[in-house]
Scaffold this motif. Structure first.
Motif, PDB file in Angstrom:
ATOM      1  N   GLU A   9       0.850  -1.374   0.035  1.00 46.82           N
ATOM      2  CA  GLU A   9      -0.051   0.089   0.001  1.00 46.82           C
ATOM      3  C   GLU A   9       0.797   1.427  -0.059  1.00 46.82           C
ATOM      4  OE1 GLU A   9      -2.655  -0.156   3.223  1.00 46.82           O
ATOM      5  OE2 GLU A   9      -3.739  -1.822   2.340  1.00 46.82           O
ATOM      6  N   VAL A  10       1.991   1.320   0.792  1.00 45.72           N
ATOM      7  CA  VAL A  10       2.983   2.532   0.691  1.00 45.72           C
ATOM      8  C   VAL A  10       3.398   2.731  -0.584  1.00 45.72           C
ATOM      9  CG1 VAL A  10       4.928   3.177   1.766  1.00 45.72           C
ATOM     10  CG2 VAL A  10       3.371   2.061   3.154  1.00 45.72           C
ATOM     11  N   ARG A  11       4.057   1.552  -1.247  1.00 42.49           N
ATOM     12  CA  ARG A  11       4.537   1.846  -2.525  1.00 42.49           C
ATOM     13  C   ARG A  11       3.515   2.324  -3.407  1.00 42.49           C
ATOM     14  NH1 ARG A  11       5.631  -2.998  -3.383  1.00 42.49           N
ATOM     15  NH2 ARG A  11       7.448  -3.159  -2.027  1.00 42.49           N
ATOM     16  N   GLN A  12       2.363   1.795  -3.428  1.00 40.57           N
ATOM     17  CA  GLN A  12       1.232   2.388  -4.279  1.00 40.57           C
ATOM     18  C   GLN A  12       1.053   3.976  -4.123  1.00 40.57           C
ATOM     19  OE1 GLN A  12      -2.475   0.647  -4.064  1.00 40.57           O
ATOM     20  NE2 GLN A  12      -2.984   1.041  -6.179  1.00 40.57           N
ATOM     21  N   ARG A  15       3.593   6.259  -5.596  1.00 38.28           N
ATOM     22  CA  ARG A  15       3.679   6.734  -6.994  1.00 38.28           C
ATOM     23  C   ARG A  15       2.581   7.492  -7.168  1.00 38.28           C
ATOM     24  NH1 ARG A  15       2.948   0.778  -7.225  1.00 38.28           N
ATOM     25  NH2 ARG A  15       5.000  -0.269  -7.892  1.00 38.28           N
ATOM     26  N   ARG A  16       1.527   7.552  -6.483  1.00 42.00           N
ATOM     27  CA  ARG A  16       0.450   8.448  -6.538  1.00 42.00           C
ATOM     28  C   ARG A  16       1.030   9.984  -6.118  1.00 42.00           C
ATOM     29  NH1 ARG A  16      -3.418   8.852  -3.188  1.00 42.00           N
ATOM     30  NH2 ARG A  16      -5.019   9.691  -4.530  1.00 42.00           N
ATOM     31  N   ILE A  17       1.786   9.990  -4.888  1.00 42.72           N
ATOM     32  CA  ILE A  17       2.184  11.309  -4.492  1.00 42.72           C
ATOM     33  C   ILE A  17       3.152  12.096  -5.611  1.00 42.72           C
ATOM     34  CG2 ILE A  17       3.677  12.345  -2.816  1.00 42.72           C
ATOM     35  CD1 ILE A  17       2.642  10.348  -0.746  1.00 42.72           C
ATOM     36  N   LEU A  18       4.128  11.243  -6.104  1.00 47.12           N
ATOM     37  CA  LEU A  18       5.236  11.492  -6.986  1.00 47.12           C
ATOM     38  C   LEU A  18       4.652  11.816  -8.362  1.00 47.12           C
ATOM     39  CD1 LEU A  18       8.166   9.119  -6.500  1.00 47.12           C
ATOM     40  CD2 LEU A  18       7.915  11.581  -5.691  1.00 47.12           C
ATOM     41  N   PHE A 342      -5.456   4.851   8.915  1.00 47.13           N
ATOM     42  CA  PHE A 342      -6.285   6.108   9.005  1.00 47.13           C
ATOM     43  C   PHE A 342      -5.875   6.877   7.887  1.00 47.13           C
ATOM     44  CE2 PHE A 342      -6.409  10.518  10.115  1.00 47.13           C
ATOM     45  CZ  PHE A 342      -7.756  10.553  10.639  1.00 47.13           C
ATOM     46  N   ILE A 343      -4.629   6.762   7.518  1.00 53.67           N
ATOM     47  CA  ILE A 343      -4.123   7.474   6.124  1.00 53.67           C
ATOM     48  C   ILE A 343      -5.130   6.881   4.986  1.00 53.67           C
ATOM     49  CG2 ILE A 343      -2.400   8.025   4.505  1.00 53.67           C
ATOM     50  CD1 ILE A 343      -0.537   7.880   7.177  1.00 53.67           C
ATOM     51  N   GLU A 344      -5.020   5.791   4.604  1.00 51.68           N
ATOM     52  CA  GLU A 344      -5.884   5.159   3.639  1.00 51.68           C
ATOM     53  C   GLU A 344      -7.410   5.457   3.762  1.00 51.68           C
ATOM     54  OE1 GLU A 344      -4.777   2.710   1.110  1.00 51.68           O
ATOM     55  OE2 GLU A 344      -2.952   3.109   1.019  1.00 51.68           O
ATOM     56  N   GLY A 381       5.623  12.128   1.495  1.00 50.70           N
ATOM     57  CA  GLY A 381       6.589  11.146   0.642  1.00 50.70           C
ATOM     58  C   GLY A 381       7.464  10.668   1.199  1.00 50.70           C
ATOM     59  N   ARG A 382       8.229  11.291   2.582  1.00 53.25           N
ATOM     60  CA  ARG A 382       9.130  10.970   3.436  1.00 53.25           C
ATOM     61  C   ARG A 382       9.103   9.711   3.956  1.00 53.25           C
ATOM     62  NH1 ARG A 382      12.176  14.527   7.591  1.00 53.25           N
ATOM     63  NH2 ARG A 382      10.201  14.634   8.566  1.00 53.25           N
ATOM     64  N   ALA A 383       7.519   9.607   4.569  1.00 50.19           N
ATOM     65  CA  ALA A 383       6.953   8.438   5.199  1.00 50.19           C
ATOM     66  C   ALA A 383       7.117   7.392   4.617  1.00 50.19           C
ATOM     67  CB  ALA A 383       5.684   8.696   5.722  1.00 50.19           C
ATOM     68  N   CYS A 384       6.772   7.484   2.999  1.00 52.93           N
ATOM     69  CA  CYS A 384       6.809   6.281   2.336  1.00 52.93           C
ATOM     70  C   CYS A 384       8.064   5.537   2.036  1.00 52.93           C
ATOM     71  CB  CYS A 384       6.004   6.620   0.720  1.00 52.93           C
ATOM     72  SG  CYS A 384       4.392   7.030   0.985  1.00 52.93           S
ATOM     73  N   PHE A 385       9.065   6.558   1.649  1.00 55.80           N
ATOM     74  CA  PHE A 385      10.478   6.158   1.474  1.00 55.80           C
ATOM     75  C   PHE A 385      10.931   5.428   3.086  1.00 55.80           C
ATOM     76  CE2 PHE A 385      10.742   9.864  -1.357  1.00 55.80           C
ATOM     77  CZ  PHE A 385      10.785   9.166  -2.499  1.00 55.80           C
ATOM     78  N   GLU A 386      10.835   6.169   4.114  1.00 58.14           N
ATOM     79  CA  GLU A 386      11.250   5.614   5.337  1.00 58.14           C
ATOM     80  C   GLU A 386      10.615   4.081   5.639  1.00 58.14           C
ATOM     81  OE1 GLU A 386      13.169   6.570   7.705  1.00 58.14           O
ATOM     82  OE2 GLU A 386      13.951   8.140   6.451  1.00 58.14           O
ATOM     83  N   ILE A 387       9.258   4.011   5.469  1.00 53.09           N
ATOM     84  CA  ILE A 387       8.441   2.753   5.725  1.00 53.09           C
ATOM     85  C   ILE A 387       9.081   1.617   4.923  1.00 53.09           C
ATOM     86  CG2 ILE A 387       6.329   1.652   5.857  1.00 53.09           C
ATOM     87  CD1 ILE A 387       5.087   4.251   6.316  1.00 53.09           C
TER      88      ILE A 387
END
Length: 400
Positions: A9-12, A15-18, A342-344, A381-387
């Protein structure tokens, strides 16, 4: 614990954010990036352009390029670097303007140290991504700019200066802040910037300043009784606020530990570990709603702002994963999963893109901008990279 579900889910979402920021925010007419998009992702043509937004764009696209090597991210990082160096840079007095108008002309020329720190954070990320050693003198110069604000008598850093580098009378980042000479927020983001800069330039002066910031944060800014950050101070560190920022507490917990690790001093790491876990515990006990969302603000009387902004949710997911990695305790991983759920469920705008600025206690979004001088791709974005990095390591790169 379901790492595979979470990372998928984070990887997807990454992609959406970028994709959002690369397709909707480039300003072809005046250069760089638009200053604002409204809640429906429509460009606000007259919006000013903030230094923090552009520095965070430079950081995000640089980190994306370091993540998967896509040349598009490098092109956009270079675009952000160009606008910072060509339009925000004050060639007469040094440092970077706080705000430009919509055409790229200086609007607010003060030198907010928070802003200078974000340029340093972003430039060091660009150097990590591109191995561009020719920018080292620029990085060193920005460190010297931040150090202009150092208080040699009481320690710490003053908030803001005029264009000519005299201490500003209005020191605030925004109207909601107190007009005090020192703040948690500025110190946290100098710490963050010096941590990243030390990866690029492990010089003695930066090592000493980073060490000082780590200890200053632990001893002056974190309340040892509560595990919360103190927020505003006068010149000699008398506390001027009783408010608690739940998002900054959990963000600070992992940034402080990261700083200690990058510094590489085992004694400092050992000194900081219980501090950051106390911070994570305080947020877990006092800041999380039943739906997994993180409230905005508290005081001695308890929660006083029950809205849930986008950025604390992102930082909670990272901060609780960091605490789980330090302890192996499942309660932290469960909290991270709840934050991401919660984010999702509530923060993603699946119609207009990006994340809602904030939702109310019932999970309903406010009609706030998707982009402005503060709304950016850095926290989410950083949260996704970090996770992804923490749960999968670098082997995930070829899956992106």
């Amino acid at each position: 614990m379901d790492n595979q579900r979470l990372t998928g889910e984070v990887r997807q979402e990454l992609r959406r954010i970028l994709s959002y920021w690369s397709s909707k925010t480039v300003d072809e007419q005046h250069g760089g990036f638009y200053g604002a998009l409204d809640g429906n992702s429509q460009v606000v043509e007259s919006a000013p352009k903030g230094l923090v937004l552009n520095a965070r764009l430079l950081w995000t696209f640089s980190r994306a390029y370091r993540y998967d090597g896509d040349r598009e991210w490098r092109r956009l990082a270079e675009r952000a670097l160009d606008v910072i160096e060509e339009q925000f840079l004050d060639r007469q007095y040094g440092g970077y303007y706080w705000m430009l108008d919509s055409t790229g002309q200086p609007l607010h020329t003060k030198k907010q140290i928070y802003g200078q720190a974000f340029v340093l954070y972003a430039l060091s990320e660009y150097m990590l991504a591109t191995s561009n050693g020719e920018l080292l003198p620029r990085l060193q110069h920005i460190v010297s700019l931040v150090e202009r604000s150092f208080d040699p008598i009481h320690n710490g850093y003053f908030e803001a200066y005029t264009r000519e580098w005299q201490l500003e009378q209005d020191l605030r980042l925004g109207s909601h802040d107190l007009n005090e000479k020192k703040s948690m927020n500025t110190h946290l983001h100098i710490l963050e910037a010096y941590t990243n800069a030390y990866r690029v330039w492990p010089a003695d002066i930066l090592r000493l300043r980073l060490r000082n910031l780590i200890l200053l944060t632990a001893e002056r800014i974190v309340d040892p009784q509560t595990g919360h950050f103190r927020l505003f101070f006068d010149e000699d560190w008398r506390l001027k606020s009783d408010r608690i920022s739940c998002g900054h507490d959990i963000e600070g917990s992992w940034l402080l530990y990261e700083a200690a690790e990058v510094l590489g001093d085992p004694e400092i790491v050992e000194r900081i570990r219980p501090v950051v876990l106390a911070m994570a515990d305080a947020v877990l006990a006092e800041g999380i709603d039943h739906d997994g969302g993180l409230w905005n603000e508290a005081g001695p009387e308890g929660i006083i702002d029950r809205d849930k902004d986008w950025w604390p949710q992102a930082e909670a997911a990272v901060g609780f994963i960091n605490a789980w990695q330090l302890t192996g305790e499942s309660k932290y991983y469960a909290a991270a999963e709840a934050s991401w759920d919660f984010i999702e469920n509530y923060m993603l705008d699946r119609e207009h893109g990006e994340w809602f600025w904030k939702v109310n206690e019932a999970g309903l979004p406010y009609p706030e901008p998707k982009v402005n001088e503060w709304k950016c791709p850095y926290h989410n974005g950083r949260a996704c990279f970090e996770i992804l990095e923490r749960l999968e390591g670098e082997e995930h790169n070829d899956q992106f």
